[in-house]
Enzyme design. Structure first.
Site, PDB file in Angstrom:
ATOM      1  CG  ASP A  46       6.362   2.664   6.270  1.00 28.44           C
ATOM      2  OD1 ASP A  46       7.395   2.223   5.734  1.00 28.44           O
ATOM      3  OD2 ASP A  46       5.335   1.967   6.442  1.00 28.44           O
ATOM      4  CE1 TYR A  98       0.295  -0.984   4.603  1.00 28.97           C
ATOM      5  CE2 TYR A  98       1.401   1.110   4.949  1.00 28.97           C
ATOM      6  CZ  TYR A  98       1.334  -0.251   5.142  1.00 28.97           C
ATOM      7  OH  TYR A  98       2.306  -0.871   5.880  1.00 28.97           O
ATOM      8  CG  HIS A 154       4.133  -4.937   2.053  1.00 26.56           C
ATOM      9  ND1 HIS A 154       3.192  -3.980   1.779  1.00 26.56           N
ATOM     10  CD2 HIS A 154       4.105  -5.069   3.396  1.00 26.56           C
ATOM     11  CE1 HIS A 154       2.637  -3.551   2.894  1.00 26.56           C
ATOM     12  NE2 HIS A 154       3.168  -4.203   3.890  1.00 26.56           N
ATOM     13  CE  LYS A 174       6.134  -0.828   4.287  1.00 23.86           C
ATOM     14  NZ  LYS A 174       4.987   0.038   4.612  1.00 23.86           N
TER      15      LYS A 174
HETATM   16  N1  LIG Z   1       5.527  -3.932   6.595  1.00 22.45           N
HETATM   17  C1  LIG Z   1       4.410  -4.382   7.107  1.00 22.45           C
HETATM   18  O1  LIG Z   1       3.971  -5.508   6.829  1.00 22.45           O
HETATM   19  C2  LIG Z   1       3.634  -3.507   8.029  1.00 22.45           C
HETATM   20  C3  LIG Z   1       2.579  -4.044   8.771  1.00 22.45           C
HETATM   21  C4  LIG Z   1       1.887  -3.188   9.642  1.00 22.45           C
HETATM   22  C5  LIG Z   1       2.286  -1.861   9.758  1.00 22.45           C
HETATM   23  N2  LIG Z   1       3.305  -1.365   8.997  1.00 22.45           N
HETATM   24  C6  LIG Z   1       3.730   0.063   9.088  1.00 22.45           C
HETATM   25  O2  LIG Z   1       4.014   0.362  10.461  1.00 22.45           O
HETATM   26  C7  LIG Z   1       3.215   1.477  10.871  1.00 22.45           C
HETATM   27  C8  LIG Z   1       2.885   1.400  12.343  1.00 22.45           C
HETATM   28  O3  LIG Z   1       2.234   0.191  12.666  1.00 22.45           O
HETATM   29  P1  LIG Z   1       0.684   0.100  13.061  1.00 22.45           P
HETATM   30  O4  LIG Z   1      -0.063   1.195  12.416  1.00 22.45           O
HETATM   31  O5  LIG Z   1       0.266  -1.298  12.771  1.00 22.45           O
HETATM   32  O6  LIG Z   1       0.681   0.206  14.654  1.00 22.45           O
HETATM   33  P2  LIG Z   1       1.247   1.205  15.776  1.00 22.45           P
HETATM   34  O7  LIG Z   1       1.945   2.360  15.191  1.00 22.45           O
HETATM   35  O8  LIG Z   1       1.977   0.326  16.752  1.00 22.45           O
HETATM   36  O9  LIG Z   1      -0.093   1.669  16.508  1.00 22.45           O
HETATM   37  C9  LIG Z   1      -1.070   2.444  15.860  1.00 22.45           C
HETATM   38  C10 LIG Z   1      -2.324   2.432  16.709  1.00 22.45           C
HETATM   39  O10 LIG Z   1      -2.072   2.982  17.999  1.00 22.45           O
HETATM   40  C11 LIG Z   1      -2.808   4.185  18.182  1.00 22.45           C
HETATM   41  N3  LIG Z   1      -1.863   5.157  18.767  1.00 22.45           N
HETATM   42  C12 LIG Z   1      -0.878   5.830  18.123  1.00 22.45           C
HETATM   43  N4  LIG Z   1      -0.174   6.582  18.984  1.00 22.45           N
HETATM   44  C13 LIG Z   1      -0.708   6.385  20.204  1.00 22.45           C
HETATM   45  C14 LIG Z   1      -0.431   6.899  21.485  1.00 22.45           C
HETATM   46  N5  LIG Z   1       0.574   7.756  21.671  1.00 22.45           N
HETATM   47  N6  LIG Z   1      -1.174   6.490  22.528  1.00 22.45           N
HETATM   48  C15 LIG Z   1      -2.199   5.603  22.342  1.00 22.45           C
HETATM   49  N7  LIG Z   1      -2.525   5.086  21.152  1.00 22.45           N
HETATM   50  C16 LIG Z   1      -1.781   5.474  20.078  1.00 22.45           C
HETATM   51  C17 LIG Z   1      -3.320   4.597  16.815  1.00 22.45           C
HETATM   52  O11 LIG Z   1      -4.587   5.203  16.909  1.00 22.45           O
HETATM   53  P3  LIG Z   1      -4.956   6.643  16.244  1.00 22.45           P
HETATM   54  O12 LIG Z   1      -4.531   6.630  14.808  1.00 22.45           O
HETATM   55  O13 LIG Z   1      -6.454   6.664  16.401  1.00 22.45           O
HETATM   56  O14 LIG Z   1      -4.257   7.674  17.068  1.00 22.45           O
HETATM   57  C18 LIG Z   1      -3.446   3.245  16.115  1.00 22.45           C
HETATM   58  O15 LIG Z   1      -4.668   2.620  16.463  1.00 22.45           O
HETATM   59  C19 LIG Z   1       1.996   1.359   9.950  1.00 22.45           C
HETATM   60  O16 LIG Z   1       1.199   2.523   9.945  1.00 22.45           O
HETATM   61  C20 LIG Z   1       2.668   1.036   8.638  1.00 22.45           C
HETATM   62  O17 LIG Z   1       3.218   2.207   8.071  1.00 22.45           O
HETATM   63  C21 LIG Z   1       3.986  -2.169   8.149  1.00 22.45           C
END
Ligand SMILES: NC(=O)c1ccc[n+]([C@@H]2O[C@H](COP(=O)([O-])OP(=O)(O)OC[C@H]3O[C@@H](n4cnc5c(N)ncnc54)[C@H](OP(=O)(O)O)[C@@H]3O)[C@@H](O)[C@H]2O)c1
Length: 276
Positions: free
Chosen positions: A49, A54, A112, A79
């Site tokens: 995704d 990004y 988005h 997006k």
């Molecule tokens: N549509 C939207 O508006 C929108 C907004 C935000 C996000 N997104 C999408 O959703 C995806 C996921 O959301 P997100 O990146 O905000 O947050 P997330 O996946 O909830 O969390 C990512 C964070 O947690 C850490 N992490 C990952 N796996 C872990 C584990 N097993 N144990 C401990 N820490 C862990 C990562 O660090 P490290 O990388 O250092 O491991 C990173 O800092 C995004 O990457 C993006 O593709 C979409």
């Protein structure tokens, strides 16, 4: 059916989206992004995704290429960013994204954010891209129920998915129920709340019982709620950890304990009130 990392949820247009994908938000370093995508595909992930905003579509494309995986086995989402919304500008933005990815189609293209006064024209552009086969499925992100109702009141195609902030502090029960009624899949962004809730005692207790991590327990909770997840990590060990979700099951009591952590607390902006 939820069996393994390759399991897919069938969208209302008949296409399957893998329940688990790699999120790449905030992956800025190109080589780190390429490596994370390769590592995910090596682990067995089929889905990535990304988004124009990004700034890493090129690296995602490169990671896919270097992985050696067959493009048709993968599911790639991007997006359209807010400043590109509108009919012609969306068509142009899509072309740019596709070029950066070095692909000839996308599996899923999302609006988005619901930019007022623009998202309906943006949707018309997505419908055109869909009818031309350049994207296999079209959907939205950050849409409240009223945005979905407004969009559907005048659209030809119904969004297949709504990608929303969702985690144990923001369980989105009402929006999930509405989407389920409408046969719109729900995909959780920040599925582990960017790590903010991992020390929650209730989660740690459940995790200990299953010999799993808090992150795995949260991700499994999403899956048992029929929610598609896209956890982000740049670390190979966490990429594996976040996919190792198919050898345990949460009881209904455990599911309820996690439901009880909801505080309707957003870590991101409210889609009714964003200024970007
Ligand atoms: N549509 C939207 O508006 C929108 C907004 C935000 C996000 N997104 C999408 O959703 C995806 C996921 O959301 P997100 O990146 O905000 O947050 P997330 O996946 O909830 O969390 C990512 C964070 O947690 C850490 N992490 C990952 N796996 C872990 C584990 N097993 N144990 C401990 N820490 C862990 C990562 O660090 P490290 O990388 O250092 O491991 C990173 O800092 C995004 O990457 C993006 O593709 C979409």
């Amino acid at each position: 059916m939820l069996k393994n990392l390759q399991s897919k949820k069938t969208l209302h247009n008949g296409i399957g989206i893998p329940y688990v994908g790699l999120g790449v938000y905030q992956m800025k370093d190109p080589s780190e992004t390429v490596q994370a995508v390769k590592s995910a595909i090596e682990t067995g992930y089929l889905s990535v995704d990304t988004a124009a905003v990004y700034g890493n579509e090129e690296s995602v494309g490169q990671g896919v290429k270097e992985s050696g995986a067959d493009r048709k086995d993968l599911f790639i989402t991007s997006k359209v960013w807010n400043s590109d919304q509108g009919y012609d500008t969306t068509l142009k933005a899509f072309e740019t994204s596709l070029k950066k990815l070095e692909m000839d189609y996308m599996d899923l293209y999302l609006i988005h954010w619901p930019v007022e006064g623009k998202y309906k024209d943006t949707w018309k552009a997505l419908e055109r891209l869909y009818s031309e086969g350049l994207v296999k499925s079209i959907g939205v992100s950050n849409f409240h129920q009223h945005h979905l109702e407004d969009l559907m009141s005048s659209s030809n195609e119904k969004p297949v998915i709504n990608q929303i902030e969702c985690h144990p502090r923001l369980s989105q029960e009402k929006l999930k129920a509405f989407c389920q009624e409408e046969n719109i899949a729900v995909e959780a962004w920040s599925p582990i709340a960017q790590g903010r809730v991992l020390d929650e005692p209730a989660l740690k207790q459940i995790a200990e019982k299953h010999g799993k991590s808090s992150a795995q327990v949260i991700l499994r909770w999403h899956l048992q709620n029929d929610v598609v997840i896209i956890p982000k990590s740049v670390h190979a060990n966490r990429i594996k950890e976040n996919a190792d979700l198919f050898n345990f099951e949460l009881s209904s009591d455990e599911m309820n304990k996690i439901n009880d952590l909801n505080q309707n607390e957003r870590f991101g902006p409210d889609p009714d009130n964003f200024d970007f």
